[in-house]
Write a protein that holds these residues in place. Sequence first.
Motif, PDB file in Angstrom:
ATOM      1  N   ALA A 166      49.425  42.914  42.592  1.00 22.98           N
ATOM      2  CA  ALA A 166      50.444  42.413  41.656  1.00 22.98           C
ATOM      3  C   ALA A 166      50.745  43.415  40.553  1.00 22.98           C
ATOM      4  CB  ALA A 166      49.982  41.084  41.056  1.00 22.98           C
ATOM      5  N   SER A 167      50.108  44.570  40.571  1.00 26.25           N
ATOM      6  CA  SER A 167      50.290  45.513  39.457  1.00 26.25           C
ATOM      7  C   SER A 167      49.879  46.927  39.868  1.00 26.25           C
ATOM      8  CB  SER A 167      49.418  45.035  38.281  1.00 26.25           C
ATOM      9  OG  SER A 167      49.358  46.012  37.272  1.00 26.25           O
ATOM     10  N   GLY A 168      50.433  47.900  39.177  1.00 26.64           N
ATOM     11  CA  GLY A 168      49.964  49.293  39.250  1.00 26.64           C
ATOM     12  C   GLY A 168      49.835  49.875  40.649  1.00 26.64           C
ATOM     13  N   LEU A 169      48.680  50.502  40.896  1.00 22.97           N
ATOM     14  CA  LEU A 169      48.431  51.164  42.181  1.00 22.97           C
ATOM     15  C   LEU A 169      48.587  50.213  43.360  1.00 22.97           C
ATOM     16  CD1 LEU A 169      45.134  53.252  41.678  1.00 22.97           C
ATOM     17  CD2 LEU A 169      47.437  54.107  42.022  1.00 22.97           C
ATOM     18  N   GLY A 170      48.082  48.995  43.187  1.00 22.31           N
ATOM     19  CA  GLY A 170      48.148  48.012  44.274  1.00 22.31           C
ATOM     20  C   GLY A 170      49.579  47.636  44.583  1.00 22.31           C
ATOM     21  N   ALA A 185      46.621  40.047  47.386  1.00 26.51           N
ATOM     22  CA  ALA A 185      45.531  39.185  46.901  1.00 26.51           C
ATOM     23  C   ALA A 185      45.264  39.543  45.453  1.00 26.51           C
ATOM     24  CB  ALA A 185      44.286  39.418  47.748  1.00 26.51           C
ATOM     25  N   ASP A 186      45.590  38.646  44.561  1.00 23.25           N
ATOM     26  CA  ASP A 186      45.481  38.970  43.127  1.00 23.25           C
ATOM     27  C   ASP A 186      45.278  37.690  42.335  1.00 23.25           C
ATOM     28  OD1 ASP A 186      46.208  39.978  40.377  1.00 23.25           O
ATOM     29  OD2 ASP A 186      46.745  41.780  41.491  1.00 23.25           O
ATOM     30  N   MET A 187      44.834  37.840  41.084  1.00 23.25           N
ATOM     31  CA  MET A 187      44.683  36.684  40.207  1.00 23.25           C
ATOM     32  C   MET A 187      46.024  36.310  39.557  1.00 23.25           C
ATOM     33  SD  MET A 187      41.032  36.511  39.342  1.00 23.25           S
ATOM     34  CE  MET A 187      40.808  36.534  37.598  1.00 23.25           C
ATOM     35  N   GLN A 188      46.928  37.277  39.430  1.00 25.13           N
ATOM     36  CA  GLN A 188      48.205  37.033  38.734  1.00 25.13           C
ATOM     37  C   GLN A 188      49.197  36.380  39.686  1.00 25.13           C
ATOM     38  OE1 GLN A 188      49.805  39.960  35.926  1.00 25.13           O
ATOM     39  NE2 GLN A 188      48.471  41.441  36.937  1.00 25.13           N
ATOM     40  N   VAL A 189      49.368  35.068  39.538  1.00 26.74           N
ATOM     41  CA  VAL A 189      50.160  34.317  40.510  1.00 26.74           C
ATOM     42  C   VAL A 189      51.649  34.667  40.425  1.00 26.74           C
ATOM     43  CG1 VAL A 189      50.769  31.994  41.290  1.00 26.74           C
ATOM     44  CG2 VAL A 189      48.487  32.447  40.383  1.00 26.74           C
ATOM     45  N   CYS A 203      43.596  35.006  44.314  1.00 24.82           N
ATOM     46  CA  CYS A 203      42.249  35.372  44.750  1.00 24.82           C
ATOM     47  C   CYS A 203      41.485  36.078  43.650  1.00 24.82           C
ATOM     48  CB  CYS A 203      42.409  36.302  45.957  1.00 24.82           C
ATOM     49  SG  CYS A 203      41.011  37.356  46.314  1.00 24.82           S
ATOM     50  N   ASP A 204      40.236  35.681  43.487  1.00 25.33           N
ATOM     51  CA  ASP A 204      39.296  36.468  42.688  1.00 25.33           C
ATOM     52  C   ASP A 204      38.422  37.175  43.718  1.00 25.33           C
ATOM     53  OD1 ASP A 204      37.128  37.485  41.349  1.00 25.33           O
ATOM     54  OD2 ASP A 204      36.821  35.724  40.079  1.00 25.33           O
ATOM     55  N   VAL A 205      38.549  38.494  43.791  1.00 23.04           N
ATOM     56  CA  VAL A 205      37.884  39.226  44.876  1.00 23.04           C
ATOM     57  C   VAL A 205      36.361  39.060  44.878  1.00 23.04           C
ATOM     58  CG1 VAL A 205      39.660  40.976  45.265  1.00 23.04           C
ATOM     59  CG2 VAL A 205      37.944  41.352  43.485  1.00 23.04           C
ATOM     60  N   SER A 206      35.810  38.653  43.741  1.00 23.26           N
ATOM     61  CA  SER A 206      34.347  38.522  43.696  1.00 23.26           C
ATOM     62  C   SER A 206      33.865  37.180  44.251  1.00 23.26           C
ATOM     63  CB  SER A 206      33.837  38.717  42.261  1.00 23.26           C
ATOM     64  OG  SER A 206      34.319  37.682  41.430  1.00 23.26           O
ATOM     65  N   ALA A 255      29.806  50.633  32.107  1.00 22.18           N
ATOM     66  CA  ALA A 255      29.997  49.584  33.116  1.00 22.18           C
ATOM     67  C   ALA A 255      30.987  50.027  34.185  1.00 22.18           C
ATOM     68  CB  ALA A 255      30.493  48.309  32.438  1.00 22.18           C
ATOM     69  N   TYR A 256      32.114  50.574  33.734  1.00 23.16           N
ATOM     70  CA  TYR A 256      33.160  51.004  34.667  1.00 23.16           C
ATOM     71  C   TYR A 256      32.634  52.111  35.595  1.00 23.16           C
ATOM     72  CZ  TYR A 256      37.812  52.565  36.184  1.00 23.16           C
ATOM     73  OH  TYR A 256      38.911  52.904  36.937  1.00 23.16           O
ATOM     74  N   SER A 257      31.945  53.092  34.996  1.00 22.92           N
ATOM     75  CA  SER A 257      31.414  54.201  35.809  1.00 22.92           C
ATOM     76  C   SER A 257      30.378  53.706  36.804  1.00 22.92           C
ATOM     77  CB  SER A 257      30.785  55.264  34.914  1.00 22.92           C
ATOM     78  OG  SER A 257      31.758  55.865  34.114  1.00 22.92           O
ATOM     79  N   SER A 311      30.269  50.809  38.194  1.00 23.79           N
ATOM     80  CA  SER A 311      30.942  50.092  39.291  1.00 23.79           C
ATOM     81  C   SER A 311      31.633  51.074  40.233  1.00 23.79           C
ATOM     82  CB  SER A 311      31.952  49.084  38.724  1.00 23.79           C
ATOM     83  OG  SER A 311      33.052  49.741  38.119  1.00 23.79           O
ATOM     84  N   LYS A 312      32.229  52.117  39.689  1.00 25.17           N
ATOM     85  CA  LYS A 312      32.952  53.072  40.540  1.00 25.17           C
ATOM     86  C   LYS A 312      31.973  53.984  41.283  1.00 25.17           C
ATOM     87  CE  LYS A 312      37.023  51.539  39.539  1.00 25.17           C
ATOM     88  NZ  LYS A 312      37.858  50.883  40.547  1.00 25.17           N
ATOM     89  N   GLY A 313      30.850  54.303  40.616  1.00 24.72           N
ATOM     90  CA  GLY A 313      29.806  55.070  41.315  1.00 24.72           C
ATOM     91  C   GLY A 313      29.284  54.289  42.507  1.00 24.72           C
TER      92      GLY A 313
END
Length: 246
Positions: free
Chosen positions: A14-18, A35-39, A56-59, A157-159, A161-163
Amino acid sequence: MEIKGKVFIVTGGASGLGEGTARMLAANGATVVIADMQVEKGEAIAREIGGAFVQCDVSQEADGQAVVARAVALGKLMGLVNCAGIAPAEKTVGKSGAHSLGVFTKTVMVNLVGSFNMIRLAADAMCKNEPESTGERGVLISTASVAAYDGQIGQAAYSASKGGIVGMTLPIARDLARNGQGSAAVAGGKRSIPVASWKAARLRQTRAAHHRKRDAQRRGHPPRRGDPAGAALSAAAAGQRRARAL
Ligand SMILES: NC(=O)c1ccc[n+]([C@@H]2O[C@H](COP(=O)([O-])OP(=O)(O)OC[C@H]3O[C@@H](n4cnc5c(N)ncnc54)[C@H](O)[C@@H]3O)[C@@H](O)[C@H]2O)c1
């Protein structure tokens, strides 16, 4: 891979790269499940590109299952592109004290656990595909980040998760290589792309088998499976190879 006529799931579509990925896939003839949270945004884009939207919440396991079920109902699911993600910034110890554990956990849950949740469910569905003429049954792409290698202040936190995404990509590719499925991670930012494709994983397996065979031939008698003497010889040969490589 032939995109036309195939079904793809794009999380975070629903946004950006996706959103860009969903539009590109649709422009090339794919049916895209966003699949996104933003309806509101997700539904509008899905309508525009002739695809489908699933909130969808992917988690969440059940949300992921619903997305994959919708995709499979629309045709041959050949790809998942994981773009859903969050990027909060917080120092390990900031002005108001220690980093919130909740923020750290949520970031890892969405970016890493969410990506794996979608990968495992989509891969399970794609394993059942009739292979293409190329042998492929599907592709799994996740979005990492330069922060996986070079995280900045506030990106613990971000690093992390991406690592995690970078770390799991190769074993996933190895797990799925036999099924004709590929796994790759894209690191957005300055650094270009660490990719582990099923072809690369298969190449490594073939090379390793070739080295084992060559070592056995050099010794004159191939070791039998489970033969401790043979195993010791193999280990010695591997040690010599490593020493030569240094
Ligand atoms: N934009 C960049 O320069 C850049 C650089 C490196 C990595 N990335 C990564 O690429 C991905 C996409 O980035 P972007 O800039 O397009 O972000 P964005 O914020 O524009 O889009 C992210 C999308 O994910 C969705 N989302 C968030 N949490 C979700 C969840 N739990 N379940 C489902 N959907 C959820 C959001 O609603 C949003 O639509 C992210 O993982 C990001 O970390 C982006």
